[in-house]
Design an enzyme around this catalytic site. Structure first.
Site, PDB file in Angstrom:
ATOM      1  CG  HIS A 191      -5.769   2.229  -0.623  1.00 24.24           C
ATOM      2  ND1 HIS A 191      -5.785   2.987   0.521  1.00 24.24           N
ATOM      3  CD2 HIS A 191      -6.108   0.981  -0.240  1.00 24.24           C
ATOM      4  CE1 HIS A 191      -6.131   2.222   1.546  1.00 24.24           C
ATOM      5  NE2 HIS A 191      -6.335   0.993   1.110  1.00 24.24           N
TER       6      HIS A 191
ATOM      7  CD  GLU B  45     -21.583  -6.382  23.479  1.00 22.98           C
ATOM      8  OE1 GLU B  45     -22.617  -6.600  24.140  1.00 22.98           O
ATOM      9  OE2 GLU B  45     -21.554  -5.644  22.461  1.00 22.98           O
TER      10      GLU B  45
ATOM     11  N   GLY C  11      -3.922  -3.510  11.560  1.00 20.84           N
ATOM     12  CA  GLY C  11      -4.289  -3.992  10.239  1.00 20.84           C
ATOM     13  C   GLY C  11      -5.796  -4.061  10.108  1.00 20.84           C
TER      14      GLY C  11
ATOM     15  CG  HIS D  21     -30.244 -13.326  24.788  1.00 18.59           C
ATOM     16  ND1 HIS D  21     -30.912 -12.777  23.717  1.00 18.59           N
ATOM     17  CD2 HIS D  21     -29.911 -12.276  25.592  1.00 18.59           C
ATOM     18  CE1 HIS D  21     -30.987 -11.469  23.875  1.00 18.59           C
ATOM     19  NE2 HIS D  21     -30.386 -11.133  25.007  1.00 18.59           N
TER      20      HIS D  21
ATOM     21  CB  ILE E 268      -8.094   7.793  -1.954  1.00 22.78           C
ATOM     22  CG1 ILE E 268      -8.136   8.992  -2.917  1.00 22.78           C
ATOM     23  CG2 ILE E 268      -7.784   6.502  -2.714  1.00 22.78           C
ATOM     24  CD1 ILE E 268      -9.135   8.848  -4.054  1.00 22.78           C
TER      25      ILE E 268
ATOM     26  NE  ARG F 209     -30.529 -16.596  33.938  1.00 26.11           N
ATOM     27  CZ  ARG F 209     -31.807 -16.542  33.618  1.00 26.11           C
ATOM     28  NH1 ARG F 209     -32.281 -17.320  32.660  1.00 26.11           N
ATOM     29  NH2 ARG F 209     -32.627 -15.718  34.238  1.00 26.11           N
TER      30      ARG F 209
ATOM     31  CG  LEU G  48      -8.643  -0.532   8.172  1.00 26.43           C
ATOM     32  CD1 LEU G  48      -9.267   0.005   6.894  1.00 26.43           C
ATOM     33  CD2 LEU G  48      -7.402   0.280   8.539  1.00 26.43           C
TER      34      LEU G  48
ATOM     35  CB  SER H 284     -26.034 -10.529  34.080  1.00 32.56           C
ATOM     36  OG  SER H 284     -27.339 -10.023  34.218  1.00 32.56           O
TER      37      SER H 284
ATOM     38  CG  HIS I 231      -1.865  -1.138   1.288  1.00 34.12           C
ATOM     39  ND1 HIS I 231      -1.482  -2.413   1.633  1.00 34.12           N
ATOM     40  CD2 HIS I 231      -3.210  -1.193   1.034  1.00 34.12           C
ATOM     41  CE1 HIS I 231      -2.539  -3.214   1.597  1.00 34.12           C
ATOM     42  NE2 HIS I 231      -3.591  -2.499   1.242  1.00 34.12           N
TER      43      HIS I 231
ATOM     44  CG  HIS J  53      -3.545   0.106   4.877  1.00 34.22           C
ATOM     45  ND1 HIS J  53      -4.519   0.373   5.813  1.00 34.22           N
ATOM     46  CD2 HIS J  53      -3.434   1.217   4.124  1.00 34.22           C
ATOM     47  CE1 HIS J  53      -4.991   1.592   5.627  1.00 34.22           C
ATOM     48  NE2 HIS J  53      -4.342   2.137   4.614  1.00 34.22           N
TER      49      HIS J  53
END
Length: 700
Positions: free
Chosen positions: A279, A441, A121, A503, A197, A551, A123, A404, A32, A72
């Site tokens: 790029h 998360e 790497g 879930h 770009i 649980r 992104l 929880s 790149h 990159h």
């Protein structure tokens, strides 16, 4: 910061950086090149004038941290490391993307190249983890030097990052940016290279919003600077850029900073400037030759070095030595004034556990009652709080599921500015150890990665096992970097119950076991949970671990009380045995171990000798030698059963030709958790049936 004046040698060094970047990609045949060519003046300005670093000691505690989020564009950083004297050579640039022995891989890799703070790497993750670096700096400073004004502390440093449109487009940047503003991370500065770009062309097609206004809405300080002049000409005015950065530091000491720099990718490469092809593909011999001619280099030669400009750039190492010497004085004064804190720092840096760690777990285990039902998530919370009392470096939280996940630390202040206090969390301070990530998360995974990389502290993060999918990419990067992140994933099966199939994890154990260098641990009860924590912190490798927890309540087993301390760390161990060679081996994990134990008793009543093997971690079991594995799973016993409330995929290796899985090969059910297990065949009766079927086939 002194005023920055660009010299002729600075200009020549930047030109050399552009040419070396173009040559490296051309020589490799792929890469790149566009961004390293146009980022050269930005990176040079940061490394020469803003980032506090000592190339002679890349791991110096007092250094600033730099993260290239768009990995990159790795040559952007490699060239500056070469310029600064980090030990990278011209040959290393020639071997860019050069195979297993290269020090200049296509994307920066943590632990491979001096001066690289993290693997980037994918992104957005570098951007988000840079925020974790800032979290880690503040918390560690709070442990070691809380009373000193931050700028005067030897444990204060800044975090610098460069990102591009791809990072901004990834949702993780928004998740993490919101938290950074909430936390008032004033030591974080991100340069946003806005060249408009990407691989598919002009970003106006997909990035139409005003990015700076978005970040202002989060609470960031923003500014912008353009190399593109009003008349359409182009000027890499690094003095002007330096002024904008210095202004940001002065005006926004308590805000994270995003500085947008308008640039043209690959400038001034003929035919490739502002062209999407630059790029992700080599520029081509003709374009590289044209670039060299424009910059005063021989178009027929490759990897030319302007020795005078290089010597000028290398003077940054002298400034680094001076900064290091100044820091050493500050550090020694701190040690003399704070002997207890100095001892803590020495322990943290050495990666040693505190005195009382084992005792904290032993004392907790002494309170466990055999036969009592305790959810392993509840046992996990008890262990966390027990060891937190002796491990001040332990901190963490959850993605809005602390109650929880049982990841709340009793009595702990929240890591947040005081004004963030709420009715539920009234005690907030900048050095608190209770983390709150909101429903983020992925950001939690990236931030805890950054904490581990940027400090000597030990974070953890919790969520429902189902939602580990959102965190997965950060988990993979932790595994790739071999950093000891701790994932606390609860609500681990269809026994979650009424929340329904959305879930209820099914394929998750198999999918995470498939990830190299991630250790998945699913303890059977409170004793195994405590021992899983003990071994996680005591083990010699630095691989991340996921604790997968129930649980529902599961009985505390008499067998684990006697055997878990030695058995859990081996990954699998004989929990219930028979006289002589067993007729069948029952292998189980987590909440299903109790079913295997019950089934073994039923089989014994029918004259069938069943060995029960508890398998808290297949990864830990695979680390054992062949003799131990054979002692647990003797090859001569062909009849085998695996018992786990998930897909059977990981078990066929151990089941062999005649083994039978007791597993779930469909999505979960709406309904009571206990009934779900029955309806899906996760019962002791089914284990007995499978054992008999396996024995029959093995004997046939």
């Amino acid at each position: 910061m002194t005023e920055f004046k660009e010299t002729e040698l600075d200009e020549r060094a930047i030109k050399m950086a552009k040419v070396l970047s173009a040559d490296a990609v051309e020589n490799a045949g792929s890469g790149h090149p566009g961004s390293p060519v146009s980022l050269a003046p930005i990176a040079y300005t940061l490394y020469q004038h803003f980032i506090k670093h000592d190339p002679n000691d890349p791991n110096w505690e007092g250094r600033d941290r730099f993260i290239l989020s768009g990995g990159h564009a790795s040559l952007t950083q490699y060239v500056q490391l070469y310029f600064s004297g980090y030990g990278l050579t011209l040959d290393d640039l020639k071997h860019f993307r050069g195979g297993a022995d290269t020090h200049t891989p296509g994307h920066p890799e943590y632990g491979l190249t001096p001066g690289i703070e993290m693997t980037t790497g994918p992104l957005g993750q570098g951007f988000a983890s840079a925020i974790g670096f800032a979290y880690g700096e503040r918390f560690q400073r709070g442990l070691l030097d809380p009373e000193t004004k931050k700028e005067d502390s030897p444990f204060y440093h800044k975090i610098w990052a460069i990102c591009g449109e791809g990072d901004i487009e990834e949702g993780i940047s928004g998740e993490a940016a919101a938290l950074a503003a909430n936390q008032k991370l004033g030591n974080l500065t991100v340069i946003f290279d806005a060249n408009r770009i990407q691989i598919e062309g002009d970003t106006n097609l997909v990035l139409a919003e005003d990015v700076l206004k978005r970040f202002q809405a989060y609470g960031w300080y923003t500014d912008e600077f353009s190399f593109i002049q009003p008349d359409g000409s182009y000027k890499e005015d690094i003095e002007g850029l330096a002024d904008v950065i210095a202004k940001a530091e002065k005006e926004a000491p308590d805000q994270p900073k995003l500085i947008k720099v308008h640039s043209l990718i690959a400038w001034p490469t003929p035919g490739k400037t502002n062209d999407p092809s630059s790029h992700g593909s080599k520029l081509g011999a003709e374009a590289v030759a044209g670039l060299k001619e424009l910059l005063g280099y021989d178009p027929e030669k490759s990897f030319q070095v302007d020795e005078e400009a290089l010597a000028h750039a290398r003077k940054v190492a002298e400034r680094g030595l001076a900064a290091h010497a100044e820091w050493d004085k500050k550090y020694e004064e701190w040690r003399k004034a704070n002997p207890d804190k100095a001892a803590l720092y020495d322990r943290l840096k050495a990666g040693e556990l505190p005195e009382g760690f084992d005792k904290a777990i032993d004392d907790l285990e002494a309170t466990f009652e055999v036969g009592k039902k305790v959810a392993t998530r509840g046992a996990s919370g008890s262990v966390l709080n027990a060891i937190a009392a002796v491990m001040p470096e332990l901190w963490g939280g959850s993605a809005d599921l602390g109650g929880s996940n049982k990841t709340d630390l009793k009595g702990a202040a929240t890591f947040a500015p005081e004004e963030c206090a709420t009715k539920q969390w009234p005690v907030c301070n900048e050095f608190g150890r209770q983390l709150h990530f909101g429903v983020r998360e992925f950001a939690m995974g990236c931030i805890t990665n950054g904490i581990l990389l940027g400090s000597h502290t030990r974070p953890f993060g919790g969520t429902f096992f189902m939602f580990s999918d959102y965190e997965r990419s950060a988990v993979r990067l932790a595994a790739l970097m071999e950093i000891p992140n701790l994932y606390i994933w609860t609500h681990d099966s269809v026994a979650v119950g009424e929340d329904g199939p959305t879930h209820q994890p099914i394929e998750h154990l198999a999918s995470f076991r498939a990830m190299p260098q991630l250790e998945v641990v699913r303890p059977a009860d409170a004793f195994e949970t405590a021992e899983a924590y003990r071994y996680f912190f005591e083990k010699k490798n630095t691989l991340p671990s996921a604790l997968v927890l129930s649980r529902q309540g599961v009985p505390v087993l008499a067998e684990t009380a006697a055997k878990a301390k030695d058995g859990v760390k081996k990954g699998a161990y004989v929990l219930v045995d028979t006289e002589g060679t067993p007729d069948v081996i029952l292998m189980a994990t987590g909440s299903e171990v109790q079913l295997a134990v019950e089934a073994a008793k039923t089989l014994a009543g029918e004259g069938v000798k069943a060995r029960v093997v508890s398998v808290p971690s297949l990864e830990w079991f695979e680390e054992q030698d062949a003799d131990y594995k054979e002692s647990v799973l003797p090859a001569s016993v062909k009849a085998r059963v695996s018992v786990e409330a998930g897909v059977a995929m990981p078990w066929y290796k151990y089941l062999g030709s005649y083994g039978k899985p007791v597993s779930i090969e469909q999505f979960g059910l709406q309904g009571d958790g206990a009934q779900n297990l029955i309806d899906l065949g996760i019962t002791a009766e089914h284990v007995v049936e499978a054992a008999k079927a396996s024995i029959a086939e093995a004997n046939a």
